[in-house]
Design an enzyme around this catalytic site. Sequence first.
Site, PDB file in Angstrom:
ATOM      1  N   GLU A 148       6.463 -15.080  23.352  1.00 30.29           N
ATOM      2  CA  GLU A 148       6.002 -16.398  22.898  1.00 30.29           C
ATOM      3  C   GLU A 148       6.061 -17.451  24.011  1.00 30.29           C
ATOM      4  O   GLU A 148       5.190 -18.314  24.085  1.00 30.29           O
ATOM      5  CB  GLU A 148       6.852 -16.866  21.704  1.00 30.29           C
ATOM      6  CG  GLU A 148       6.626 -16.044  20.426  1.00 30.29           C
ATOM      7  CD  GLU A 148       7.449 -14.773  20.352  1.00 30.29           C
ATOM      8  OE1 GLU A 148       8.242 -14.520  21.285  1.00 30.29           O
ATOM      9  OE2 GLU A 148       7.300 -14.015  19.378  1.00 30.29           O
ATOM     10  N   ARG A 186      10.939 -19.921  20.518  1.00 27.32           N
ATOM     11  CA  ARG A 186      11.076 -19.320  21.849  1.00 27.32           C
ATOM     12  C   ARG A 186      10.265 -20.089  22.903  1.00 27.32           C
ATOM     13  O   ARG A 186      10.544 -19.963  24.108  1.00 27.32           O
ATOM     14  CB  ARG A 186      10.591 -17.855  21.831  1.00 27.32           C
ATOM     15  CG  ARG A 186      11.548 -16.875  21.208  1.00 27.32           C
ATOM     16  CD  ARG A 186      12.625 -16.466  22.157  1.00 27.32           C
ATOM     17  NE  ARG A 186      13.680 -15.682  21.557  1.00 27.32           N
ATOM     18  CZ  ARG A 186      13.670 -14.350  21.477  1.00 27.32           C
ATOM     19  NH1 ARG A 186      12.617 -13.663  21.885  1.00 27.32           N
ATOM     20  NH2 ARG A 186      14.686 -13.712  20.937  1.00 27.32           N
ATOM     21  N   LYS A 220       7.331   6.655  14.678  1.00 29.29           N
ATOM     22  CA  LYS A 220       7.557   5.579  13.702  1.00 29.29           C
ATOM     23  C   LYS A 220       6.991   6.047  12.351  1.00 29.29           C
ATOM     24  O   LYS A 220       5.866   6.497  12.273  1.00 29.29           O
ATOM     25  CB  LYS A 220       6.856   4.294  14.170  1.00 29.29           C
ATOM     26  CG  LYS A 220       7.203   3.063  13.383  1.00 29.29           C
ATOM     27  CD  LYS A 220       6.828   1.785  14.125  1.00 29.29           C
ATOM     28  CE  LYS A 220       7.232   0.551  13.327  1.00 29.29           C
ATOM     29  NZ  LYS A 220       7.035  -0.707  14.078  1.00 29.29           N
TER      30      LYS A 220
HETATM   31  C1  LIG Z   1      10.891 -13.366  19.002  1.00 32.89           C
HETATM   32  C2  LIG Z   1      10.267 -12.442  17.978  1.00 32.89           C
HETATM   33  N1  LIG Z   1       8.919 -12.326  17.934  1.00 32.89           N
HETATM   34  C3  LIG Z   1       8.331 -11.528  17.029  1.00 32.89           C
HETATM   35  C4  LIG Z   1       9.080 -10.825  16.127  1.00 32.89           C
HETATM   36  C5  LIG Z   1       8.391  -9.968  15.073  1.00 32.89           C
HETATM   37  N2  LIG Z   1       8.706  -8.552  15.213  1.00 32.89           N
HETATM   38  C6  LIG Z   1       9.639  -7.950  14.506  1.00 32.89           C
HETATM   39  S1  LIG Z   1       9.763  -6.330  14.817  1.00 32.89           S
HETATM   40  C7  LIG Z   1       8.491  -6.417  15.931  1.00 32.89           C
HETATM   41  C8  LIG Z   1       8.018  -5.200  16.647  1.00 32.89           C
HETATM   42  C9  LIG Z   1       9.179  -4.475  17.260  1.00 32.89           C
HETATM   43  O1  LIG Z   1       8.700  -3.291  17.855  1.00 32.89           O
HETATM   44  P1  LIG Z   1       9.771  -2.265  18.415  1.00 32.89           P
HETATM   45  O2  LIG Z   1      10.826  -3.001  19.137  1.00 32.89           O
HETATM   46  O3  LIG Z   1       9.026  -1.252  19.165  1.00 32.89           O
HETATM   47  O4  LIG Z   1      10.446  -1.645  17.119  1.00 32.89           O
HETATM   48  P2  LIG Z   1       9.913  -0.478  16.156  1.00 32.89           P
HETATM   49  O5  LIG Z   1       9.556  -1.181  14.865  1.00 32.89           O
HETATM   50  O6  LIG Z   1       8.751   0.174  16.826  1.00 32.89           O
HETATM   51  O7  LIG Z   1      11.070   0.442  15.990  1.00 32.89           O
HETATM   52  C10 LIG Z   1       8.027  -7.704  16.036  1.00 32.89           C
HETATM   53  C11 LIG Z   1       6.903  -8.129  16.920  1.00 32.89           C
HETATM   54  C12 LIG Z   1      10.486 -10.983  16.185  1.00 32.89           C
HETATM   55  N3  LIG Z   1      11.302 -10.336  15.317  1.00 32.89           N
HETATM   56  N4  LIG Z   1      11.045 -11.773  17.125  1.00 32.89           N
END
Ligand SMILES: Cc1ncc(C[n+]2csc(CCOP(=O)(O)OP(=O)(O)O)c2C)c(N)n1
Length: 620
Positions: free
Chosen positions: A367, A395, A283
Amino acid sequence: MEHRILDIIHSPRDLDRLSESDLQLLAKEIREFLIKSISKTGGHLSSNLGVVELTLAIHRIFRSPYDKIIWDVGHQSYVHKILTGRKERFDTLRQEDGLCGFPKPKESIHDAFIGGHSSTSISAGYGMAKAMSLKGDSHHVVAVIGDGSYTGGMVYEAMNNAGQSKNNLIVILNQNNMSISKNVGAFAKYLTSIRMKQGYHDFKKSVEKTLDHTPIIGKHLKNSIRSSKSVLKNVLYNSTFFEKMGFSYLGPVDGHDLPTLMEALATAKMMEGPVLVHVDTTKGKGYCYAEENPGAYHGISCFDVETGNPDVAAQDSYSNVFGRALSRFAGTDQSICAITAAMKYGTGLQHFASRYRSRFFDVGIAEQHAVTFACGLASQGMKPVFAVYSSFLQRGYDQIIHDASIEPQHIVLGIDRAGIVGDDGETHQGVFDVSFLSTIPNITIYSPESYAELEMSLQKALYDHDGVVAVRYPRGSEKISHRLVCKDKGNLVFEKKPGKTLVITYGRLTEQVCRAAEDLPNVSVMKLIRITPLPEQALQTAMEYEQIFFFEEGMKNGGIGQQMMCKLYEQGFQGRFQVTAIEGEFIRQGAVEKVFCRYGLDAASIRETIECGGNCEREN
Ligand SMILES: Cc1ncc(C[n+]2csc(CCOP(=O)(O)OP(=O)(O)O)c2C)c(N)n1
Ligand SMILES: CC(=O)[C@@H](O)[C@H](O)COP(=O)(O)O
Ligand SMILES: [Mg+2]
């Protein structure tokens, strides 16, 4: 900056004529473009830097829009957008009428499904795959999902369903060991433990060597052997969780090695049934500051490329005030626990996490689980506080009813990003929580305006109530003139002036209302701090007026304005009551102040509404 290759890419098919070295150069040019453009607009940087090669490989092997590419959350779809004809619009990213920061089918035929909230891609992908098989459509469906999003429960519901089918569905799991901050949970540990006796690359070589030494056989048979590699692998190696769930498994593959990526995706494309391709990426790849601290560059405002520093120094915020206040209460109350759903920094809980490690819980992007986990804690005498963005709390709605309210459990919901959020648009606006929470029996909801009121509301939530108590507050920092200061720890502030007109509001919108009414000598103003149940004093006071205007930064249907109007008329109120709020549409992205203007919630529009007695026509 000259981008020799990027400048000739206008659609994914332009990739087909590029040599391998051109593709490597294109990856470099895309990174340069992303860093420069996002430094000017802000956005999700590190996630997109991590998927440059992966996105190139996907669009080289698959035929969007006929093959459907779904991006989970979709914050990592900028490279996809660049390759699908939207490079020229990147300077409008996340701005009013500009490019959306997530996939949006209305924006492009290459955006197969909406993004924004996490862990939806496999469900949507399986639905598409099933539909395609029913229609005899042999195109492919590819769901790209990160390891953080793989901590969301929907993923397991989808795998359970898809894994028993023979439908072609390709899931690409992008493991970078990061959610927004470091990824958490047993599944994250499992992913790092997946160590084939040899990586995909070596395994592929050994099979190729075997094939190369066999007598010349037709390429179709060779291909069928290749596609049966996963069978061979199962025989040779322990099968993975994914295979036990009915998915063929390929990987782990180096997610920055274009030739291997393309080979793995081409193999997956030939295979029958659901397939999971596991890729390892970094990342923030290619930008030293983002590689060193990918969490800090997950969602970033405008920054200086040379130093990596944000253009505007971080200010205090409702989130941090909430986190510090909670830490303070926890210092003298051992029963207080804090819960986050993978948003430790976003919700200001980093203070609490470092001071009270045993009472801090990051449950991953879960959530639903967080709410019921909190109920479990409460049932045993703890005081759980779940800090969560308003739109993500959607959620956990049934859990708030079923697990927290019918048999009341005292849990506190710290609802962050309540109200208009701006850049993230429709999927992230915190405008439904008042409507969907206030109908739940025995719930209490505070909507403070200032930092001081936020701390007071949290203290009341912890110590003055049973059952579910929500304290909701907006994104960012307080920008208020403190005209209506709560001096008595009460549930409202009332500024009485002569005349029979009263304006009522709550939360951040109070500032707009005060500015609108500040030189209207005959307009009284009331700010609610507790919005559910409505304070009795608010109803009694309102009955004395002939004309009431209620302004609300939320949805009109089911909002507090409608509820108050209903109660007053039931009590015999004879005057005129008008609610100005948002109705009938999802709120497109745009700076908060611009969105206020869009819905008549800015000071000038509020004043106009009051002065024309609610009879003026508004252009939306
Ligand atoms: C239901 C929900 N909860 C929290 C989020 C906030 N959120 C956005 S991206 C993310 C992390 C995603 O991590 P990953 O899938 O590993 O993607 P990366 O950024 O590492 O490529 C979170 C917690 C969201 N978008 N949707
Ligand atoms: C993609 C996602 O859902 C989060 O990264 C979100 O964009 C964070 O929003 P804030 O910038 O308000 O923390
Ligand atoms: Mg990740």
